[in-house]
Design a protein around this motif. Sequence first.
Motif, mmCIF file in Angstrom:
data_model
loop_
_atom_site.group_PDB
_atom_site.id
_atom_site.type_symbol
_atom_site.label_atom_id
_atom_site.label_comp_id
_atom_site.label_asym_id
_atom_site.label_seq_id
_atom_site.Cartn_x
_atom_site.Cartn_y
_atom_site.Cartn_z
ATOM 1 N N LYS A 143 0.864 -1.185 0.000
ATOM 2 C CA LYS A 143 0.000 0.000 0.000
ATOM 3 C C LYS A 143 0.900 1.234 0.000
ATOM 4 O O LYS A 143 1.971 1.264 0.610
ATOM 5 C CB LYS A 143 -0.949 -0.027 1.204
ATOM 6 N N ASP A 145 0.273 5.278 0.569
ATOM 7 C CA ASP A 145 -0.627 6.389 0.870
ATOM 8 C C ASP A 145 0.162 7.513 1.531
ATOM 9 O O ASP A 145 1.405 7.530 1.483
ATOM 10 C CB ASP A 145 -1.804 5.926 1.738
ATOM 11 N N LYS A 146 -0.519 8.430 2.166
ATOM 12 C CA LYS A 146 0.152 9.582 2.765
ATOM 13 C C LYS A 146 1.095 9.208 3.896
ATOM 14 O O LYS A 146 1.979 9.997 4.260
ATOM 15 C CB LYS A 146 -0.904 10.578 3.270
ATOM 16 N N TYR A 201 -7.231 1.102 1.373
ATOM 17 C CA TYR A 201 -6.005 1.448 0.653
ATOM 18 C C TYR A 201 -6.307 1.898 -0.766
ATOM 19 O O TYR A 201 -5.676 2.817 -1.299
ATOM 20 C CB TYR A 201 -5.050 0.250 0.615
ATOM 21 N N ASN A 204 -7.849 5.509 -0.606
ATOM 22 C CA ASN A 204 -7.018 6.584 -0.044
ATOM 23 C C ASN A 204 -5.572 6.578 -0.534
ATOM 24 O O ASN A 204 -4.756 7.376 -0.059
ATOM 25 C CB ASN A 204 -7.013 6.479 1.490
ATOM 26 N N GLY A 205 -5.244 5.706 -1.457
ATOM 27 C CA GLY A 205 -3.876 5.659 -1.941
ATOM 28 C C GLY A 205 -3.752 4.742 -3.143
ATOM 29 O O GLY A 205 -4.670 4.662 -3.968
ATOM 30 N N GLU A 206 -2.641 4.058 -3.241
ATOM 31 C CA GLU A 206 -2.387 3.146 -4.344
ATOM 32 C C GLU A 206 -2.040 1.763 -3.820
ATOM 33 O O GLU A 206 -1.535 1.615 -2.708
ATOM 34 C CB GLU A 206 -1.215 3.657 -5.205
#
Length: 240
Positions: A143, A145-146, A201, A204-206
């Motif tokens: 994952k 993400d930030k 995931y 909110n992200g990749e």
Amino acid sequence: MKILKNRVFLALICAILAVSCVLAYAGSVRSEAKTEQVVRFTCNVTKGEKITDGMVETATVGGYNLSPGLVSSKSAVVGKFADADFSKGDLIMASKVSGTVRNLSGRLSQLDGNRAAFSVTVKDFSDAVSDKLRAGDIVSVIKNDKTGAAIPPELTYVEVMAVTDSKGVDKQQTDSGEEKETVKTVTLLVTPAQAVQLAGYEDNGEIHFALVYRGDSKTAQRFLDKQSEVFKSGTGSSNG
């Protein structure tokens, strides 16, 4: 004299053919006398169906012209899955059964509530190991993400159920050489908790995949058993 020579030649040919026939017949008789134990189905079996003890029986047959690779013990097939459709009385080849259900429809029919099929969108060509993933692979989910990139403990070893293109066509475990579309989704066999994590995931992200293992089902199962130990020990985090 010429006629006599021709007759002698023809007689010689006939004698050779007669001896050959006798030898061939004797060989078949010896092969028939040598018996082999085989396993056969007692009912019709559909591809992907799990083989139970009542579906098979052992039988003793003549050894003449038997195909190599026939199963000789019920224990070698009971509990496994059919890789093809069979009719009652069919002998079982070892190559026609496997420890896991290989086709997606068969796998989906085996879901019992403890595991779920969850599809993740492949946003970039490299996310799915450059289009190399196949059903049966063991992957690690990465994952990004930030909070950064990481492999969540709960998603270290996950089984791929299917990889699908934009038309919904499942890519097979081996390539046929035909030109195919790029993978758009990867379907994973996960627990409900893992499915929730993956959804978070993806929103909110990749998500990226790293291929961990491709090979026989017994070795693949060892990776999945290690993943199960994470849940039993409670070392995995709920938020990754």
